[in-house]
Each structure stands twice: as structure tokens, then as C-alpha cells.
Design a protein around this motif. Structure first.
Motif, PDB file in Angstrom:
ATOM      1  N   ILE A  63       0.566  -0.980  -0.140  1.00  0.00           N
ATOM      2  CA  ILE A  63       0.208  -0.287   0.307  1.00  0.00           C
ATOM      3  C   ILE A  63       1.074   1.695   0.119  1.00  0.00           C
ATOM      4  CG2 ILE A  63      -1.583   0.516   1.399  1.00  0.00           C
ATOM      5  CD1 ILE A  63      -2.466  -1.549  -0.538  1.00  0.00           C
ATOM      6  N   PHE A  64       2.311   1.249   0.420  1.00  0.00           N
ATOM      7  CA  PHE A  64       2.920   2.453   0.213  1.00  0.00           C
ATOM      8  C   PHE A  64       4.175   2.908  -0.455  1.00  0.00           C
ATOM      9  CE2 PHE A  64       0.744   0.935   4.853  1.00  0.00           C
ATOM     10  CZ  PHE A  64       0.926   2.086   5.708  1.00  0.00           C
ATOM     11  N   GLU A  65       3.531   2.448  -1.709  1.00  0.00           N
ATOM     12  CA  GLU A  65       4.637   2.975  -2.755  1.00  0.00           C
ATOM     13  C   GLU A  65       4.811   4.086  -3.152  1.00  0.00           C
ATOM     14  OE1 GLU A  65       5.248   1.706  -8.007  1.00  0.00           O
ATOM     15  OE2 GLU A  65       3.708   1.332  -7.111  1.00  0.00           O
ATOM     16  N   LEU A  66       5.970   4.542  -3.215  1.00  0.00           N
ATOM     17  CA  LEU A  66       6.906   6.179  -2.941  1.00  0.00           C
ATOM     18  C   LEU A  66       6.957   5.726  -4.954  1.00  0.00           C
ATOM     19  CD1 LEU A  66       8.106   6.920  -0.137  1.00  0.00           C
ATOM     20  CD2 LEU A  66       6.275   7.599  -0.773  1.00  0.00           C
ATOM     21  N   ASN A  67       6.944   7.388  -5.657  1.00  0.00           N
ATOM     22  CA  ASN A  67       7.381   7.792  -6.883  1.00  0.00           C
ATOM     23  C   ASN A  67       8.059   8.295  -6.360  1.00  0.00           C
ATOM     24  OD1 ASN A  67       8.273   8.917  -9.095  1.00  0.00           O
ATOM     25  ND2 ASN A  67       6.145   8.569 -10.000  1.00  0.00           N
ATOM     26  N   CYS A  68       9.749   8.064  -6.717  1.00  0.00           N
ATOM     27  CA  CYS A  68      10.726   8.590  -6.120  1.00  0.00           C
ATOM     28  C   CYS A  68      11.195   9.533  -7.336  1.00  0.00           C
ATOM     29  CB  CYS A  68      12.048   8.104  -6.017  1.00  0.00           C
ATOM     30  SG  CYS A  68      11.073   6.713  -4.723  1.00  0.00           S
ATOM     31  N   GLN A  69      10.348  10.173  -8.654  1.00  0.00           N
ATOM     32  CA  GLN A  69      11.130  10.457  -9.864  1.00  0.00           C
ATOM     33  C   GLN A  69      11.426  11.500  -9.773  1.00  0.00           C
ATOM     34  OE1 GLN A  69      11.892   8.630 -12.150  1.00  0.00           O
ATOM     35  NE2 GLN A  69      11.687   6.824 -11.071  1.00  0.00           N
ATOM     36  N   HIS A 119      -5.281   2.898   6.691  1.00  0.00           N
ATOM     37  CA  HIS A 119      -4.151   2.680   6.966  1.00  0.00           C
ATOM     38  C   HIS A 119      -3.562   4.087   7.546  1.00  0.00           C
ATOM     39  CE1 HIS A 119      -4.930  -0.801   3.979  1.00  0.00           C
ATOM     40  NE2 HIS A 119      -3.460  -0.578   4.630  1.00  0.00           N
ATOM     41  N   PHE A 120      -4.468   5.429   7.345  1.00  0.00           N
ATOM     42  CA  PHE A 120      -4.050   6.429   7.800  1.00  0.00           C
ATOM     43  C   PHE A 120      -5.065   7.586   8.025  1.00  0.00           C
ATOM     44  CE2 PHE A 120      -1.755   5.772   3.195  1.00  0.00           C
ATOM     45  CZ  PHE A 120      -0.249   6.351   4.031  1.00  0.00           C
ATOM     46  N   GLN A 121      -4.213   8.538   9.547  1.00  0.00           N
ATOM     47  CA  GLN A 121      -5.193   9.011  10.418  1.00  0.00           C
ATOM     48  C   GLN A 121      -4.527  10.388  10.558  1.00  0.00           C
ATOM     49  OE1 GLN A 121      -8.195   8.088  11.675  1.00  0.00           O
ATOM     50  NE2 GLN A 121      -8.356   5.984  10.682  1.00  0.00           N
ATOM     51  N   GLN A 205       1.587  29.819   0.615  1.00  0.00           N
ATOM     52  CA  GLN A 205       2.295  29.102   1.815  1.00  0.00           C
ATOM     53  C   GLN A 205       2.127  28.123   2.408  1.00  0.00           C
ATOM     54  OE1 GLN A 205       4.700  32.390   4.023  1.00  0.00           O
ATOM     55  NE2 GLN A 205       5.997  32.835   2.349  1.00  0.00           N
ATOM     56  N   VAL A 206       0.695  28.517   2.884  1.00  0.00           N
ATOM     57  CA  VAL A 206      -0.192  27.313   4.173  1.00  0.00           C
ATOM     58  C   VAL A 206      -0.130  25.868   3.195  1.00  0.00           C
ATOM     59  CG1 VAL A 206      -2.017  27.413   5.316  1.00  0.00           C
ATOM     60  CG2 VAL A 206      -0.858  29.183   5.192  1.00  0.00           C
ATOM     61  N   LEU A 207      -0.426  26.280   1.817  1.00  0.00           N
ATOM     62  CA  LEU A 207      -0.925  24.923   1.439  1.00  0.00           C
ATOM     63  C   LEU A 207       0.146  24.159   1.539  1.00  0.00           C
ATOM     64  CD1 LEU A 207      -3.362  25.982  -1.510  1.00  0.00           C
ATOM     65  CD2 LEU A 207      -4.107  25.010   0.413  1.00  0.00           C
ATOM     66  N   ASN A 208       1.699  24.852   0.993  1.00  0.00           N
ATOM     67  CA  ASN A 208       3.064  24.123   0.682  1.00  0.00           C
ATOM     68  C   ASN A 208       3.421  23.690   1.772  1.00  0.00           C
ATOM     69  OD1 ASN A 208       3.019  24.830  -1.887  1.00  0.00           O
ATOM     70  ND2 ASN A 208       4.531  26.281  -1.738  1.00  0.00           N
ATOM     71  N   SER A 209       2.946  24.261   3.333  1.00  0.00           N
ATOM     72  CA  SER A 209       3.754  23.783   4.586  1.00  0.00           C
ATOM     73  C   SER A 209       2.814  21.752   4.876  1.00  0.00           C
ATOM     74  CB  SER A 209       2.808  24.657   5.514  1.00  0.00           C
ATOM     75  OG  SER A 209       1.152  24.203   6.364  1.00  0.00           O
ATOM     76  N   GLY A 210       2.549  21.660   4.150  1.00  0.00           N
ATOM     77  CA  GLY A 210       1.431  20.471   4.550  1.00  0.00           C
ATOM     78  C   GLY A 210       0.568  20.114   5.376  1.00  0.00           C
ATOM     79  N   PHE A 211       0.237  18.984   5.291  1.00  0.00           N
ATOM     80  CA  PHE A 211      -0.451  18.422   6.898  1.00  0.00           C
ATOM     81  C   PHE A 211       0.622  16.848   6.726  1.00  0.00           C
ATOM     82  CE2 PHE A 211      -2.666  16.494   3.311  1.00  0.00           C
ATOM     83  CZ  PHE A 211      -3.038  15.715   3.254  1.00  0.00           C
ATOM     84  N   GLY A 212      -0.002  16.947   9.084  1.00  0.00           N
ATOM     85  CA  GLY A 212       0.273  15.627   9.315  1.00  0.00           C
ATOM     86  C   GLY A 212      -0.455  13.981   8.974  1.00  0.00           C
ATOM     87  N   LEU A 213       0.217  13.226   8.693  1.00  0.00           N
ATOM     88  CA  LEU A 213      -0.779  11.220   8.898  1.00  0.00           C
ATOM     89  C   LEU A 213      -0.074  11.007   9.425  1.00  0.00           C
ATOM     90  CD1 LEU A 213      -1.593  11.729   4.719  1.00  0.00           C
ATOM     91  CD2 LEU A 213      -3.082  12.234   6.395  1.00  0.00           C
ATOM     92  N   VAL A 214      -0.963  10.260   9.822  1.00  0.00           N
ATOM     93  CA  VAL A 214      -0.723   8.974  11.333  1.00  0.00           C
ATOM     94  C   VAL A 214      -0.812   7.501  10.325  1.00  0.00           C
ATOM     95  CG1 VAL A 214      -0.384   7.623  12.846  1.00  0.00           C
ATOM     96  CG2 VAL A 214      -0.613   9.952  12.823  1.00  0.00           C
ATOM     97  N   TRP A 215       0.164   6.591   9.617  1.00  0.00           N
ATOM     98  CA  TRP A 215       0.535   5.035   9.221  1.00  0.00           C
ATOM     99  C   TRP A 215      -0.107   4.595  10.183  1.00  0.00           C
ATOM    100  CZ3 TRP A 215       5.668   7.072   8.881  1.00  0.00           C
ATOM    101  CH2 TRP A 215       6.136   6.523   8.814  1.00  0.00           C
ATOM    102  N   GLU A 216      -0.546   2.643   9.497  1.00  0.00           N
ATOM    103  CA  GLU A 216      -1.231   1.658  10.544  1.00  0.00           C
ATOM    104  C   GLU A 216      -0.366   0.713   9.079  1.00  0.00           C
ATOM    105  OE1 GLU A 216      -0.447  -1.012  12.524  1.00  0.00           O
ATOM    106  OE2 GLU A 216      -1.585   0.891  13.368  1.00  0.00           O
ATOM    107  N   ALA A 217       0.715   0.601   9.866  1.00  0.00           N
ATOM    108  CA  ALA A 217       1.187  -0.852   8.771  1.00  0.00           C
ATOM    109  C   ALA A 217       1.553  -1.774   9.475  1.00  0.00           C
ATOM    110  CB  ALA A 217       2.327  -0.467   7.787  1.00  0.00           C
TER     111      ALA A 217
END
Length: 264
Positions: A63-69, A119-121, A205-217
Motif C-alpha cells: 500500500i505504501f509505494e512511493l514514486n521517487c522520480q 492505513h492513515f489517520q 505558503q500555508v498549502l505548501n506547509s502540508g499536513f500530518g498523517l499517522v500511518w498503520e502498517a
């Protein structure tokens, strides 16, 4: 009779002697591969459950695949792309930003923030931000706060409005403003609070600051695995099942627990 049995017994022992090191070697390879550092874009090492780039899937969770390109890793959550800004393996959190809003207040398509709740909260430091588009002043009145411009020629004939939890939407949707569309996004709570206290705040800047997710795996199992000297991964012979790769083989949860066959 004894001359017939002895050669057969010897052949059996030789076959098992050869077969055992092959299995042990396969397990050792999995352990060695999942012990390496795997950079992904600007992140120097991606921990379990993440994988992608040069890191094989069996060292992570499917489920946790990253695109590293790109310049930063991307992860797809509930069919939407998110830019990964940072990963904190100690707290099982990652900081992400909606890719379509990266350096862009006014994407061509608007999508509400959605989440794979299995998988995320959302982290406690996350806050909802409402963005309204196609807004027009339809009657004279008090100045409209919290505007941002979406016009290419920088002429504010239509504009956007942002609303945070600290500035309820009822305070903005008044009789002198009409907006044609709106979307819900997530942002960092501290950034949102600063934005609510500054009518000329920088929404980009606010949108670019992002937000936090807690994962469960399999977080607890992985902690046990690493604590016993193992490396976390997924057993391809049992799709989606957690496996602990150890120097002497593959185990169910931690080294010296229940041993399983090679997971590749």
C-alpha cells in the motif's frame, strides 16, 4: 540389501545438505537487502512500510509505494497524489501536501481531501481549510477579508476566499459575496492559525506547509522485529502479510519467534 539402502540414504542426505544452504542463502539475501539505506528523491532513506525506487516491495508494504522520480517523493492515497515532505519513523507520521495545490492556489480541478482510513489517520496537528472559488461581490458592504487571486491577468474580477476553523464560514458568506465553488483541503494547524490572524496571509505558503498523517502498517510487529535485530517486510507467499527478516531466516513477527519459509 545393505548395499542398496546405503547409497539411497547418502543421496538423500546430500540433497538436503545442498537444499538447506540455498534456502538459508535466500533468507540472508532478503535480510541483507532490507538492511540497506534506500534514498528516494530528496529523502535519504525510506523506512518500512515505504518502498519504491531501488527499494524492493518485499522490504515494505504494497500500500505504501512511493514514486521517487521527482524532486520529492509522491504517494497515492485514495487515488489522489500527495507530495511527501518528510517521514518520521519514530512516531509513524509523514508530512504531505496535496500535489495539485503545490505552489498553486487555483488548480484546474478541485478535489476534496480524502483519506484511506484503514492505513492513515489525520495527525492531531492537522486542520481543515475551506477554499471558495469564483467569488464575486454582488452588493456593496464591508471589505471582504481573506481573498486570494486566481486571475491570470491579476485583475480581481473573481477571487477566492479561504476559511479556517478559527474563522467560521458564516463570517464570510454574507449577502454581498457569492462563490460558485468550494473545496476542503488539509493544512498544518499552526500555519492555519497564523493565516486566520492575518488577513493578508500567504495562502500558498500555508498549502505548501502540508499536513500530518499517522500511518498503520503492522507498527507493533515491526517494532518487535527491529528490536530483535530483524528487518520488516512483506511475505509475497502470503500476500500482504508481515514478515520479519532475520540473519538466520524469516520469522512471523520477530527473530526467534515462529519461523516461516523464504518470503520471496
Amino acid at each position: 540389501m545393505h548395499l542398496q539402502i546405503f547409497p539411497t540414504f547418502c543421496v538423500f542426505m546430500i540433497i538436503n545438505f545442498i537444499h538447506f544452504p540455498i534456502l538459508l542463502g535466500a533468507d540472508n539475501e532478503l535480510y541483507t537487502n532490507c538492511s540497506r539505506l534506500y534514498p528516494c528523491a530528496n529523502i535519504p532513506d525510506i523506512p518500512y512500510p515505504f518502498w519504491g525506487g531501488d527499494k524492493p516491495e518485499y522490504c515494505g508494504n504494497p500500500i505504501f509505494e512511493l514514486n521517487c522520480q521527482g524532486e520529492a517523493p509522491n504517494i497515492t492515497i485514495d487515488s489522489r497524489p500527495y507530495r511527501v515532505l518528510s517521514i518520521n519513523n519514530a512516531t509513524f507520521t509523514l508530512n504531505v501536501a496535496q500535489e495539485e495545490f503545490w505552489n498553486n492556489n487555483c488548480p484546474a480541478e478541485l478535489h476534496n481531501a480524502t483519506l484511506d482510513a484503514t492505513h492513515f489517520q489525520y495527525a492531531p496537528t492537522t486542520e481543515e481549510l475551506m477554499l471558495y472559488y469564483g467569488c464575486r461581490v454582488i452588493a456593496t458592504g464591508s471589505p471582504i477579508p481573506n481573498q486570494f487571486n486566481c486571475s491570470e491577468n491579476q485583475i480581481i474580477d473573481t477571487f477566492g476566499i479561504y476559511v479556517t476553523a478559527n474563522l467560521p464560514s458564516t463570517a464570510l458568506i454574507t449577502s454581498n459575496v457569492n462563490c460558485s465553488n468550494g473545496v476542503s483541503v488539509r493544512v498544518n494547524q499552526t500555519a492555519a492559525e497564523a493565516l486566520a490572524g492575518n488577513a493578508s496571509g500567504n495562502i500558498t505558503q500555508v498549502l505548501n506547509s502540508g499536513f500530518g498523517l499517522v500511518w498503520e502498517a503492522n507498527n507493533t510487529d515491526c517494532q518487535s522485529c527491529v528490536g530483535s535485530g530483524g528487518r520488516c517486510g512483506t511475505d509475497s507467499t502470503r500476500p500482504g502479510s508481515f514478515v520479519c527478516y532475520c540473519s538466520d531466516g524469516s520469522y512471523l513477527t520477530s527473530c526467534n519467534s515462529i519461523k516461516i519459509s523464504s518470503g520471496r
